[in-house]
Motif scaffolding. Sequence first.
Motif, PDB file in Angstrom:
ATOM      1  N   THR A 186       0.848  -1.192   0.000  1.00  0.00           N
ATOM      2  CA  THR A 186       0.000   0.000   0.000  1.00  0.00           C
ATOM      3  C   THR A 186       0.881   1.240   0.000  1.00  0.00           C
ATOM      4  O   THR A 186       1.806   1.355   0.811  1.00  0.00           O
ATOM      5  N   ARG A 187       0.603   2.157  -0.906  1.00  0.00           N
ATOM      6  CA  ARG A 187       1.350   3.420  -1.011  1.00  0.00           C
ATOM      7  C   ARG A 187       0.422   4.520  -0.497  1.00  0.00           C
ATOM      8  O   ARG A 187      -0.282   5.153  -1.264  1.00  0.00           O
ATOM      9  N   TYR A 188       0.440   4.743   0.810  1.00  0.00           N
ATOM     10  CA  TYR A 188      -0.510   5.656   1.453  1.00  0.00           C
ATOM     11  C   TYR A 188      -0.352   7.074   0.917  1.00  0.00           C
ATOM     12  O   TYR A 188       0.732   7.663   0.976  1.00  0.00           O
ATOM     13  N   ASN A 189      -1.441   7.607   0.369  1.00  0.00           N
ATOM     14  CA  ASN A 189      -1.564   8.999  -0.090  1.00  0.00           C
ATOM     15  C   ASN A 189      -0.608   9.353  -1.225  1.00  0.00           C
ATOM     16  O   ASN A 189      -0.387  10.536  -1.505  1.00  0.00           O
ATOM     17  N   ALA A 190      -0.064   8.347  -1.912  1.00  0.00           N
ATOM     18  CA  ALA A 190       0.849   8.624  -3.020  1.00  0.00           C
ATOM     19  C   ALA A 190       0.161   9.416  -4.126  1.00  0.00           C
ATOM     20  O   ALA A 190       0.724  10.379  -4.656  1.00  0.00           O
ATOM     21  N   ASP A 191      -1.054   9.019  -4.492  1.00  0.00           N
ATOM     22  CA  ASP A 191      -1.760   9.703  -5.579  1.00  0.00           C
ATOM     23  C   ASP A 191      -2.084  11.143  -5.194  1.00  0.00           C
ATOM     24  O   ASP A 191      -1.988  12.054  -6.026  1.00  0.00           O
ATOM     25  N   GLU A 192      -2.454  11.374  -3.928  1.00  0.00           N
ATOM     26  CA  GLU A 192      -2.813  12.722  -3.493  1.00  0.00           C
ATOM     27  C   GLU A 192      -1.593  13.639  -3.486  1.00  0.00           C
ATOM     28  O   GLU A 192      -1.663  14.789  -3.923  1.00  0.00           O
ATOM     29  N   VAL A 193      -0.471  13.127  -2.996  1.00  0.00           N
ATOM     30  CA  VAL A 193       0.751  13.924  -2.984  1.00  0.00           C
ATOM     31  C   VAL A 193       1.178  14.246  -4.410  1.00  0.00           C
ATOM     32  O   VAL A 193       1.558  15.391  -4.718  1.00  0.00           O
ATOM     33  N   ARG A 227       1.723   5.395   9.737  1.00  0.00           N
ATOM     34  CA  ARG A 227       0.651   4.869   8.911  1.00  0.00           C
ATOM     35  C   ARG A 227      -0.705   5.345   9.431  1.00  0.00           C
ATOM     36  O   ARG A 227      -1.586   5.724   8.658  1.00  0.00           O
ATOM     37  N   GLY A 228      -0.859   5.359  10.750  1.00  0.00           N
ATOM     38  CA  GLY A 228      -2.108   5.840  11.341  1.00  0.00           C
ATOM     39  C   GLY A 228      -2.361   7.299  11.018  1.00  0.00           C
ATOM     40  O   GLY A 228      -3.494   7.677  10.693  1.00  0.00           O
ATOM     41  N   TYR A 229      -1.318   8.130  11.102  1.00  0.00           N
ATOM     42  CA  TYR A 229      -1.476   9.541  10.739  1.00  0.00           C
ATOM     43  C   TYR A 229      -1.875   9.680   9.275  1.00  0.00           C
ATOM     44  O   TYR A 229      -2.730  10.505   8.915  1.00  0.00           O
ATOM     45  N   ASP A 245       9.733  19.149  -1.109  1.00  0.00           N
ATOM     46  CA  ASP A 245      10.480  17.961  -0.696  1.00  0.00           C
ATOM     47  C   ASP A 245       9.506  16.788  -0.617  1.00  0.00           C
ATOM     48  O   ASP A 245       8.670  16.728   0.283  1.00  0.00           O
ATOM     49  N   ARG A 246       9.579  15.893  -1.587  1.00  0.00           N
ATOM     50  CA  ARG A 246       8.709  14.708  -1.583  1.00  0.00           C
ATOM     51  C   ARG A 246       9.430  13.583  -0.852  1.00  0.00           C
ATOM     52  O   ARG A 246      10.553  13.208  -1.208  1.00  0.00           O
ATOM     53  N   VAL A 247       8.764  13.051   0.173  1.00  0.00           N
ATOM     54  CA  VAL A 247       9.384  12.060   1.041  1.00  0.00           C
ATOM     55  C   VAL A 247       8.574  10.764   0.990  1.00  0.00           C
ATOM     56  O   VAL A 247       7.344  10.784   1.114  1.00  0.00           O
ATOM     57  N   VAL A 248       9.280   9.665   0.802  1.00  0.00           N
ATOM     58  CA  VAL A 248       8.660   8.340   0.869  1.00  0.00           C
ATOM     59  C   VAL A 248       9.243   7.631   2.088  1.00  0.00           C
ATOM     60  O   VAL A 248      10.463   7.452   2.187  1.00  0.00           O
ATOM     61  N   VAL A 249       8.364   7.286   3.022  1.00  0.00           N
ATOM     62  CA  VAL A 249       8.793   6.581   4.227  1.00  0.00           C
ATOM     63  C   VAL A 249       8.382   5.121   4.086  1.00  0.00           C
ATOM     64  O   VAL A 249       7.194   4.810   3.933  1.00  0.00           O
ATOM     65  N   ALA A 250       9.361   4.236   4.106  1.00  0.00           N
ATOM     66  CA  ALA A 250       9.108   2.819   3.872  1.00  0.00           C
ATOM     67  C   ALA A 250       9.012   2.053   5.183  1.00  0.00           C
ATOM     68  O   ALA A 250       9.693   2.375   6.166  1.00  0.00           O
ATOM     69  N   ASN A 251       8.174   1.050   5.176  1.00  0.00           N
ATOM     70  CA  ASN A 251       8.041   0.156   6.325  1.00  0.00           C
ATOM     71  C   ASN A 251       9.273  -0.741   6.386  1.00  0.00           C
ATOM     72  O   ASN A 251       9.519  -1.521   5.455  1.00  0.00           O
ATOM     73  N   PRO A 252      10.077  -0.668   7.444  1.00  0.00           N
ATOM     74  CA  PRO A 252      11.285  -1.502   7.504  1.00  0.00           C
ATOM     75  C   PRO A 252      10.975  -2.991   7.633  1.00  0.00           C
ATOM     76  O   PRO A 252      11.860  -3.828   7.425  1.00  0.00           O
ATOM     77  N   GLU A 253       9.735  -3.303   7.963  1.00  0.00           N
ATOM     78  CA  GLU A 253       9.352  -4.715   8.144  1.00  0.00           C
ATOM     79  C   GLU A 253       8.389  -5.183   7.064  1.00  0.00           C
ATOM     80  O   GLU A 253       7.729  -6.212   7.212  1.00  0.00           O
ATOM     81  N   GLY A 254       8.293  -4.438   5.977  1.00  0.00           N
ATOM     82  CA  GLY A 254       7.383  -4.818   4.908  1.00  0.00           C
ATOM     83  C   GLY A 254       7.602  -3.913   3.704  1.00  0.00           C
ATOM     84  O   GLY A 254       8.643  -3.259   3.581  1.00  0.00           O
ATOM     85  N   GLU A 255       6.604  -3.864   2.809  1.00  0.00           N
ATOM     86  CA  GLU A 255       6.750  -3.106   1.576  1.00  0.00           C
ATOM     87  C   GLU A 255       5.833  -1.892   1.502  1.00  0.00           C
ATOM     88  O   GLU A 255       5.851  -1.164   0.515  1.00  0.00           O
ATOM     89  N   ASP A 256       5.018  -1.650   2.521  1.00  0.00           N
ATOM     90  CA  ASP A 256       4.136  -0.492   2.501  1.00  0.00           C
ATOM     91  C   ASP A 256       4.952   0.801   2.571  1.00  0.00           C
ATOM     92  O   ASP A 256       6.062   0.826   3.106  1.00  0.00           O
ATOM     93  N   GLU A 257       4.363   1.889   2.035  1.00  0.00           N
ATOM     94  CA  GLU A 257       5.016   3.200   2.027  1.00  0.00           C
ATOM     95  C   GLU A 257       4.021   4.277   2.422  1.00  0.00           C
ATOM     96  O   GLU A 257       2.831   4.162   2.134  1.00  0.00           O
ATOM     97  N   VAL A 258       4.519   5.338   3.055  1.00  0.00           N
ATOM     98  CA  VAL A 258       3.743   6.553   3.301  1.00  0.00           C
ATOM     99  C   VAL A 258       4.389   7.666   2.480  1.00  0.00           C
ATOM    100  O   VAL A 258       5.602   7.872   2.546  1.00  0.00           O
ATOM    101  N   HIS A 259       3.558   8.375   1.700  1.00  0.00           N
ATOM    102  CA  HIS A 259       4.056   9.454   0.849  1.00  0.00           C
ATOM    103  C   HIS A 259       3.658  10.803   1.442  1.00  0.00           C
ATOM    104  O   HIS A 259       2.502  11.001   1.837  1.00  0.00           O
ATOM    105  N   LEU A 260       4.620  11.728   1.501  1.00  0.00           N
ATOM    106  CA  LEU A 260       4.430  13.043   2.102  1.00  0.00           C
ATOM    107  C   LEU A 260       5.102  14.096   1.234  1.00  0.00           C
ATOM    108  O   LEU A 260       5.996  13.782   0.446  1.00  0.00           O
TER     109      LEU A 260
END
Length: 206
Positions: free
Chosen positions: A4-11, A42-44, A139-154
Amino acid sequence: MPPTRYNADEVTRRIERLQETYEEVHVSRRRDDPMDEFDELRGYAEEGYIGGAYAWVVRRPEQAHDLTESMPDDAFGDQERVLLGMGRGSNHWGPSGGGLEGFDPDEPGSGETYEDAAVREVEEETGVECEVHGPVTVDRVVVANPEGEDEVHLAYVIFGGRYTGGSIDVQPGELNGAAWFAALPDEIHPNVEFWPEYWEARRDDS
């Protein structure tokens, strides 16, 4: 399941709007490890956090407030100054700003723009009113889950800004202090160390 790429499309959509709106938008990209637990970030993101907006607010000499009667006349001379704040828990000065409000991941495009957030946050934190006139850095930042493949985009955006009114009245829960600087302090935040050259090059645009 695919990651899951959280909010990637919105960013992406918001950065593209900035690029369409303003003539020159520099976008940097980086991947970060989460500062705390990835699940917390991820919750935020699920609640609508997509980054923050900041403003480098410049006040021209003629916009300085009148002196009180007790001040000597020779104290009136002023210079162009920039508003900087020192956040709680920080020893560095930087432009005021903060996170966007009102974005609902189920409603693309909802909530504040980056411009609206920058103006609101500056006034809330410092009591100073301003207008912004274009992003200097995105500044586009991708934060990756160190224990999986999910990402948060900011995305974090710093705008150039102009002073329009008000006087400093800091929000103590957010800042240790704020001030108008004619020369930048040594304790400038590392994220904005490029500003001295930028400010000098753009003084006429302020």
